[in-house]
Enzyme design. Structure first.
Site, mmCIF file in Angstrom:
data_model
loop_
_atom_site.group_PDB
_atom_site.id
_atom_site.type_symbol
_atom_site.label_atom_id
_atom_site.label_comp_id
_atom_site.label_asym_id
_atom_site.label_seq_id
_atom_site.Cartn_x
_atom_site.Cartn_y
_atom_site.Cartn_z
ATOM 1 N N CYS A 84 0.983 -1.247 0.023
ATOM 2 C CA CYS A 84 -0.031 -0.033 -0.034
ATOM 3 C C CYS A 84 1.042 1.473 -0.082
ATOM 4 O O CYS A 84 1.350 1.549 -0.891
ATOM 5 C CB CYS A 84 -1.040 -0.028 0.945
ATOM 6 S SG CYS A 84 -2.303 0.851 0.782
ATOM 7 N N HIS A 183 -2.957 -5.285 1.869
ATOM 8 C CA HIS A 183 -2.326 -5.641 2.947
ATOM 9 C C HIS A 183 -2.174 -7.093 3.622
ATOM 10 O O HIS A 183 -3.050 -7.488 4.512
ATOM 11 C CB HIS A 183 -2.930 -4.700 4.393
ATOM 12 C CG HIS A 183 -2.663 -3.248 3.942
ATOM 13 N ND1 HIS A 183 -1.776 -2.640 4.531
ATOM 14 C CD2 HIS A 183 -3.560 -2.444 3.542
ATOM 15 C CE1 HIS A 183 -1.913 -1.417 4.368
ATOM 16 N NE2 HIS A 183 -3.037 -1.181 3.568
ATOM 17 N N GLU A 185 -0.392 -8.345 5.513
ATOM 18 C CA GLU A 185 0.162 -8.528 6.908
ATOM 19 C C GLU A 185 -1.173 -8.283 7.896
ATOM 20 O O GLU A 185 -1.080 -8.830 9.161
ATOM 21 C CB GLU A 185 1.163 -7.428 7.177
ATOM 22 C CG GLU A 185 0.475 -5.890 7.374
ATOM 23 C CD GLU A 185 0.365 -5.312 5.909
ATOM 24 O OE1 GLU A 185 0.470 -5.955 4.891
ATOM 25 O OE2 GLU A 185 0.084 -4.190 6.054
HETATM 26 N N1 LIG Z 1 -3.293 1.814 3.766
HETATM 27 C C1 LIG Z 1 -2.277 2.533 3.193
HETATM 28 O O1 LIG Z 1 -1.181 2.408 3.094
HETATM 29 C C2 LIG Z 1 -3.008 3.764 2.556
HETATM 30 C C3 LIG Z 1 -1.926 4.528 1.653
HETATM 31 C C4 LIG Z 1 -2.279 5.925 1.665
HETATM 32 N N2 LIG Z 1 -3.623 6.273 0.833
HETATM 33 C C5 LIG Z 1 -1.048 6.640 1.062
HETATM 34 O O2 LIG Z 1 -1.217 7.301 0.098
HETATM 35 O O3 LIG Z 1 -0.127 6.852 1.390
#
Ligand SMILES: NC(=O)CC[C@H](N)C(=O)O
Length: 204
Positions: A84, A183, A185
């Site tokens: 992410c 994710h 994790e």
């Molecule tokens: N769950 C996440 O890691 C979200 C990422 C977040 N929207 C960002 O731009 O950093």
């Protein structure tokens, strides 16, 4: 012949869900340590960049003098896995980034931040990952990015299935760099972490 020492895997610990990654990695028998400074970074053979907030992580990386060392290690071939926000940090290019947002880079891809919508549009879905046995992963997307486009050396490993935003690229690999929009994790499915540990060992 002695067996080689298991690799030490770092988890970037500036902001985000570092603890969850450490737990999954330790759960599969890996040696995992938090990384907050360049001295610690020098001691790891692979690095996980967690989920969280990529703008904040980028700023903290600058403040703690980690951004250039991270870029240098990745350019030198250190395996890394970003989830992410971590995926955003590994992207060479970002769409909808904050003004002046810094990334570490390494994967020849353009990532669209917050592509699936706001926090309230967070969702879970099954994603097939190329090369992963045992069926699709249950992927959790939280204000997740997607990969808008990839360069020739990037392998697409997974795309979203049925539903509103079908066919979006959410898992990629370029050499020893791995990234997912979601994710693993958080779900108790350690298969992608296992894949990463094998990448670090040089067996995948
Ligand atoms: N769950 C996440 O890691 C979200 C990422 C977040 N929207 C960002 O731009 O950093």
């Amino acid at each position: 012949m002695s067996t080689p020492a298991p690799p030490v895997i770092g988890v970037l610990a500036l902001q985000g869900d570092t603890e969850e990654h450490l737990r999954v990695l330790r759960g599969i028998g890996a040696t995992a340590v938090p990384v907050t400074d360049s001295g610690r970074l020098d001691q790891v053979q692979g690095l996980v960049l967690p989920g969280g907030e990529s703008t904040t992580m980028g700023k903290l990386a600058v403040r703690y003098g980690l951004l250039e060392p991270l870029r240098k290690r990745i350019r030198a071939g250190m395996p890394a896995y970003g989830t992410c926000a971590g995926m955003i940090l590994l992207a060479d290019r970002i769409i909808d980034g904050a003004q002046g947002q810094e990334t570490v880079g390494g994967i020849d891809m353009t990532v669209r931040r917050n592509a699936f919508g706001r926090q309230t549009e967070s969702f879970e879905g099954a994603v097939d990952i190329e090369g992963l046995e045992g069926g699709p992963v249950d992927a959790v997307f939280i204000r997740a990015p997607w990969v808008e486009s990839t360069g020739p050396d990037v392998r697409v490993l997974g795309q979203t299935g049925e539903g509103g935003a079908a066919g979006r690229i959410v898992a990629v690999r370029q050499g020893s760099l791995l990234a997912t929009s979601f994710h693993p994790e958080l779900t108790g499915d350690a298969r992608i972490h296992r894949l990463f540990v094998d990448i670090v060992k040089g067996t995948a």
